[in-house]
Structure formats: structure tokens, C-alpha cells
Scaffold this motif. Structure first.
Motif, PDB file in Angstrom:
ATOM      1  N   THR A  56      -2.626   3.849  -3.397  1.00 21.41           N
ATOM      2  CA  THR A  56      -2.820   2.707  -4.268  1.00 21.41           C
ATOM      3  C   THR A  56      -2.320   1.445  -3.579  1.00 21.41           C
ATOM      4  O   THR A  56      -1.484   1.509  -2.690  1.00 21.41           O
ATOM      5  N   THR A  57      -2.845   0.312  -3.973  1.00 17.12           N
ATOM      6  CA  THR A  57      -2.416  -0.991  -3.463  1.00 17.12           C
ATOM      7  C   THR A  57      -2.077  -1.885  -4.645  1.00 17.12           C
ATOM      8  O   THR A  57      -2.801  -1.900  -5.643  1.00 17.12           O
ATOM      9  N   TYR A  58      -0.968  -2.602  -4.530  1.00 11.23           N
ATOM     10  CA  TYR A  58      -0.599  -3.503  -5.616  1.00 11.23           C
ATOM     11  C   TYR A  58       0.090  -4.732  -5.052  1.00 11.23           C
ATOM     12  O   TYR A  58       0.466  -4.767  -3.879  1.00 11.23           O
TER      13      TYR A  58
ATOM     14  N   THR B 133       0.855  -1.187   0.000  1.00 11.28           N
ATOM     15  CA  THR B 133       0.000   0.000   0.000  1.00 11.28           C
ATOM     16  C   THR B 133       0.889   1.233   0.000  1.00 11.28           C
ATOM     17  O   THR B 133       1.793   1.358   0.825  1.00 11.28           O
ATOM     18  N   VAL B 134       0.634   2.136  -0.947  1.00 15.31           N
ATOM     19  CA  VAL B 134       1.418   3.357  -1.087  1.00 15.31           C
ATOM     20  C   VAL B 134       0.503   4.559  -0.907  1.00 15.31           C
ATOM     21  O   VAL B 134      -0.556   4.646  -1.539  1.00 15.31           O
ATOM     22  N   SER B 135       0.913   5.479  -0.040  1.00 15.18           N
ATOM     23  CA  SER B 135       0.185   6.732   0.166  1.00 15.18           C
ATOM     24  C   SER B 135       1.133   7.880  -0.148  1.00 15.18           C
ATOM     25  O   SER B 135       2.195   7.997   0.468  1.00 15.18           O
ATOM     26  N   LEU B 136       0.759   8.731  -1.113  1.00 13.65           N
ATOM     27  CA  LEU B 136       1.578   9.859  -1.516  1.00 13.65           C
ATOM     28  C   LEU B 136       0.870  11.171  -1.212  1.00 13.65           C
ATOM     29  O   LEU B 136      -0.361  11.257  -1.296  1.00 13.65           O
ATOM     30  N   ASP B 137       1.634  12.177  -0.865  1.00 19.48           N
ATOM     31  CA  ASP B 137       1.087  13.514  -0.683  1.00 19.48           C
ATOM     32  C   ASP B 137       0.901  14.127  -2.070  1.00 19.48           C
ATOM     33  O   ASP B 137       1.873  14.381  -2.782  1.00 19.48           O
TER      34      ASP B 137
END
Length: 242
Positions: free
Chosen positions: A70-72, A47-51
């Protein structure tokens, strides 16, 4: 542990391979045991969280799917000892796939001191091979041990390093894997890459491998990215015996 493996193991298949290495020590400290076999796979959910307001290249932060969140799927597969380039030596090689596409090769050494990174190569790009092994999971160190890694800038060898990392070993602690708690070796990494500072924590379970990672990137004013991955499946081939 057995219930967890039954839950995550997929289909088995039969292979023949060289005798795996075991990083085993005899000095009274808990031994680090890692014996990958050719074809063994570890599947992770990332899981990636970007500003979205951070004015920084996403390629600097993560590779793979982009977006505010996003999740991959990520897959690591052991393919045995490989020579990354002629004359560069043979190392344990892991292929890394993101959403089914080959993204990277990782090259490792296993010895009595632990697991060491030797280099990596992103798909379609040049090989990055380190001059000396960099320990990533220790076997002989006590909790609280600290060590560092610095890579010089090839365009300015006498200037600030291209990358700096400081490692701290927290020892063995419970880590949640699936629906169970296993005993994992926790390592924390802090460092700097260009304008970004980094804090990374990962957990390694003997006889299994990496099971969890949390990586955060910061600018001086705020956190700009957070990446978390956890092991969701482990498939280990059955070794053929005569």
C-alpha cells in the motif's frame, strides 16, 4: 537546491514565531543546521510491503493503511516548543499525520551535539518520554561513529530490554530528493523489538530536514515488512518582519 524547493514548495502564508534554533558547531566539522519555524511542513510518500503469510500483528510493524502493499501520504508539521505533560519540560514538537489524520506527536531536542529524540505519543495513547535524550542525527561525530539505545521492560526491569537500537553514522553522502541530488547525513539503525529485528536507514539534509527513510523488519527466516518513504513536498511559512 533552489530548483528543488521551487518544485515542491506549496502555498506560502505569513506567521510570527520565536527565533528558531540552529545547531551550529565551530570545531572544523561540517555544522548541522536545522531551523524549523512554526507551521513548517514536510510531506512524504510512504510505500509499505508486507508478507501476507507472516503470522505477526501488523500493528507491530507499521501503523496506518494495511495490506500486502500500500502507499499513503504522511505529513510532519512543526508546531513549536510544547510541554508534553506538566513538569516534563519543553521540547520541539512535530505533529505527524497519516492520510490527513493526526497519528502521533514527536518531541525533539536541538543542541550542539545534534538532533535528539525525547519522546513520542500516538494519538489517543499515553505519552512515552525518555529519561535522557537519544541522538538521532549527530553533528560532532565522524563517519563510522556507533552508539546505542536500550529501553528496559517496565514489567521486568532486570530482564531483556523492551527495545534495543544500535546507531551507526555513515557521514554525508548524496541522496536523491525530487529530481536533484543533495548532501544528506545518513544514519543506520539496527535493533530488536519483541520477535522482530529491524534495519532502518534515514537521510537528513541540513536546512531542510529528513528526506528519505527505508525500514525493514525481519523474522529469523525472512523479511516480513518493508517501509520506504521519500519527501515529495516541503512548505515553509514566510516569517513576518516589522
Amino acid at each position: 537546491m533552489e530548483r528543488f524547493l521551487l518544485m515542491v514548495l506549496g502555498a506560502f502564508w505569513v506567521v510570527s514565531c520565536e527565533k528558531p534554533e540552529v545547531v551550529q558547531v565551530e570545531d572544523g566539522l561540517p555544522p548541522l543546521v536545522f531551523a524549523p519555524v512554526v507551521g513548517e511542513e514536510w510531506e512524504f510518500e510512504v510505500t509499505v510491503s508486507l508478507d501476507p503469510e507472516a503470522e505477526i500483528s501488523k500493528d507491530l510493524v507499521v501503523s496506518g493503511p494495511e495490506g500486502p502493499r500500500t502507499t499513503y501520504k504522511k505529513l510532519r508539521r512543526y508546531v513549536g516548543r510544547k510541554e508534553p505533560e506538566k513538569g516534563k519540560g519543553f521540547y520541539h514538537c512535530f505533529e505527524v499525520y497519516k492520510e490527513g489524520e493526526l497519528a502521533e506527536y514527536e518531541f525533539m531536542e536541538l543542541n550542539r551535539l545534534g538532533i535528539h529524540a525525547r519522546g513520542w505519543q500516538q494519538a489517543g495513547q499515553s505519552l512515552i518520554l525518555m529519561n535522557s535524550p537519544a541522538m538521532v542525527v549527530p553533528s560532532l561525530e565522524d563517519a563510522g561513529a556507533v552508539w546505542s539505545l536500550s529501553l528496559p521492560n517496565p514489567n521486568n526491569p532486570s530482564g531483556p530490554p523492551m527495545m534495543f537500537r544500535e546507531f551507526r553514522y555513515f557521514g554525508i553522502e548524496p541522496v536523491e530528493v525530487g529530481k536533484e541530488f543533495l548532501q544528506g547525513r545518513r544514519v543506520q539503525v539496527q535493533g530488536q523489538t519483541g520477535p522482530l529485528s529491524l534495519q532502518r536507514d534515514y537521510w537528513f539534509v541540513d536546512n531542510l530536514g529528513y528526506v528519505k527513510e527505508r525500514k525493514a523488519y525481519y523474522l529469523p527466516s525472512k523479511r516480513v515488512a518493508l517501509m520506504e518513504e521519500k519527501l515529495v513536498a516541503h512548505r515553509k511559512p514566510v516569517v513576518a518582519t516589522n
